[in-house]
Scaffold this active site. Structure first.
Site, PDB file in Angstrom:
ATOM      1  NE  ARG A 179      -3.292   0.272   3.004  1.00 42.25           N
ATOM      2  CZ  ARG A 179      -4.475   0.739   2.625  1.00 42.25           C
ATOM      3  NH1 ARG A 179      -5.219   0.043   1.805  1.00 42.25           N
ATOM      4  NH2 ARG A 179      -4.914   1.898   3.068  1.00 42.25           N
ATOM      5  NE  ARG A 183       5.885   8.794  -4.187  1.00 39.46           N
ATOM      6  CZ  ARG A 183       5.088   9.223  -3.217  1.00 39.46           C
ATOM      7  NH1 ARG A 183       5.592   9.854  -2.169  1.00 39.46           N
ATOM      8  NH2 ARG A 183       3.796   9.032  -3.281  1.00 39.46           N
ATOM      9  NE  ARG A 288      -2.928   5.968  11.650  1.00 38.29           N
ATOM     10  CZ  ARG A 288      -3.249   5.439  10.494  1.00 38.29           C
ATOM     11  NH1 ARG A 288      -2.597   5.775   9.407  1.00 38.29           N
ATOM     12  NH2 ARG A 288      -4.221   4.563  10.397  1.00 38.29           N
ATOM     13  CD  GLU A 311      -4.898   5.216  14.199  1.00 37.87           C
ATOM     14  OE1 GLU A 311      -5.204   6.291  13.629  1.00 37.87           O
ATOM     15  OE2 GLU A 311      -4.594   4.202  13.563  1.00 37.87           O
ATOM     16  CE1 TYR A 360      -6.251  -0.809   5.314  1.00 37.44           C
ATOM     17  CE2 TYR A 360      -4.559  -2.480   5.243  1.00 37.44           C
ATOM     18  CZ  TYR A 360      -4.958  -1.218   5.564  1.00 37.44           C
ATOM     19  OH  TYR A 360      -4.053  -0.372   6.150  1.00 37.44           O
TER      20      TYR A 360
END
Ligand code: UDP
Length: 383
Positions: A179, A183, A288, A311, A360
């Site tokens: 997901r 880069r 997070r 969270e 998901y």
């Protein structure tokens, strides 16, 4: 009078999948639809509401960013509200430093103390990854290591993933990690999708607009199991609750990951400088921190206070909410058994959405699947 008076179509769950289906059936096909949800609001886990103290729109089930590669989905949602131009940028904290996430050139250089150019970083990451000699990744850990090498995996993926799933990454499917892009440039966007943004009317506004239709009757705070005995035999049912719960867990319970949120109002204009800051270290119990004001730069929120929400992942139990299906082979086998049971015992019921299909699903996928289902229902002669 029964709530099923003249009801030919019942939709269980007013989340994305159920709401889109209801909207299409009502506004395009002119069909009367009853939508029920056991929660006191529509929108499922996308639900948002203004924080009473600060007025900041808070996502009650964690940050939901709208993003899609599908033109028809983007056009569909834009018929109900405009979207701002927000593009999601995530940072992650590890050992006292902050790095951009997903892993890109800045994170690679900063972590290794280098100043590589993109083509050099590509070769560098490839050589780091090749050190492990993984030919075919069999799980999340092997996949991550084969993409970014062990040091970056250990820093940014291992601890976060362990907290998120409460499983060692070797016990999780490789697909979870794909997901996230990897880069070797300075593109800091979390998503690659061409269409991204936040609903100007808020998620509550988006769902209100979809469900505002004379042909849709929305009953909140109503549980399917409390009304199923009275369901007329010829009523078509679209069910986006959990498939194991539909069958009273007769074959056993499918495993889910849940979340717990801790909200705090801070008396500062900006607490962390971005909407989502990940906490990569395994030692911190939360994954997070959300700061919702950043999602709507177009709004004139007060600069006196901000809302932050931490969270905490947790196991799912009956009185929590389901968030993430745990896609292990055992759960997939159980899902297949429930699907066989559904085909045999509940042929008039169509299961869908994240809970009903145990997948998901990103928001745009749930919309796409509801639009596709609507088209196929109409092709087969409607309801
Ligand atoms: N992940 C990670 N570190 C991060 C962010 C994500 O290891 O800083 C992993 C983790 O296993 C997570 C998966 O990548 O479950 C997918 O992340 P995504 O942000 O797509 O998850 P979501 O926003 O759906 O919770």
């Amino acid at each position: 009078m029964s709530i099923f008076e003249n009801c030919r179509c019942l939709i269980v769950g007013a989340g994305i999948w159920g709401s889109v289906l209801a909207e299409r059936l009502a506004s395009v096909a002119g069909i009367e639809v009853l939508v029920i949800d056991r929660r006191g609001h529509s929108g499922g886990n996308c639900h948002s509401a203004a924080d009473p103290e600060t007025g900041i729109e808070c996502h009650r089930y964690g940050t939901h960013i709208f993003h899609t590669k599908r033109r028809e989905v983007w056009d569909y949602v834009n018929a109900f509200t405009g979207f701002n131009t927000y593009r999601h940028k995530v940072l992650t904290e590890y050992k006292g430093k902050v790095y951009p996430m997903p892993i890109g050139l800045e994170t690679i250089n900063s972590y290794y103390g280098l100043k590589l150019k993109p083509f050099e970083a590509e070769a560098f990451i490839r050589s780091e990854a090749e050190k492990e000699g993984i030919v075919e990744a069999r799980n999340l850990e092997e996949k991550a290591v084969s993409l970014i090498g062990r040091p970056l995996y250990e820093a940014f993926i291992k601890g976060y993933t362990q907290k998120q799933w409460n499983k060692h990454p070797t016990e999780l499917p490789a697909a979870i990690i794909t997901r996230l892009p990897v880069r070797t440039n300075y593109n800091f966007d979390y998503f690659d999708d061409p269409w991204q943004g936040m609903p100007l009317a808020g998620y509550h506004g988006l769902f209100d607009a979809m469900l505002k239709n004379d042909k849709i009757s929305l009953r909140l705070g109503l549980d399917y199991k409390d009304i199923r005995q009275a369901l007329p035999a010829d009523c078509r049912v679209f069910y986006s609750g959990a498939i194991d719960e539909f069958f009273d867990y007769s074959l056993g319970a499918l495993e889910w990951r849940s979340l717990r949120f801790e909200e705090e109002v801070k008396q500062v204009a900006d607490f962390q400088g971005c909407a989502v800051m990940n906490q990569a270290e395994a030692e911190l119990p939360y994954t997070r921190t959300h700061e919702y004001r950043h999602l709507h730069p177009e709004r004139a929120y007060s600069d006196k206070a901000t809302v932050i929400v931490r969270e905490y992942p947790q196991d799912y139990s009956g009185n929590a909410e389901r968030y993430y299906p745990v896609n292990t082979p055992g759960n997939q086998a159980l899902l297949a058994q429930y699907q066989e049971l559904a085909a045999a015992k509940a042929p008039g019921v169509t299961f869908g959405g994240r809970l009903g299909s145990y997948r998901y699903l990103d928001m745009d996928m749930a919309i796409h699947e509801a639009l596709t289902l609507f088209a196929s229902v109409m092709e087969q002669g409607g309801i």
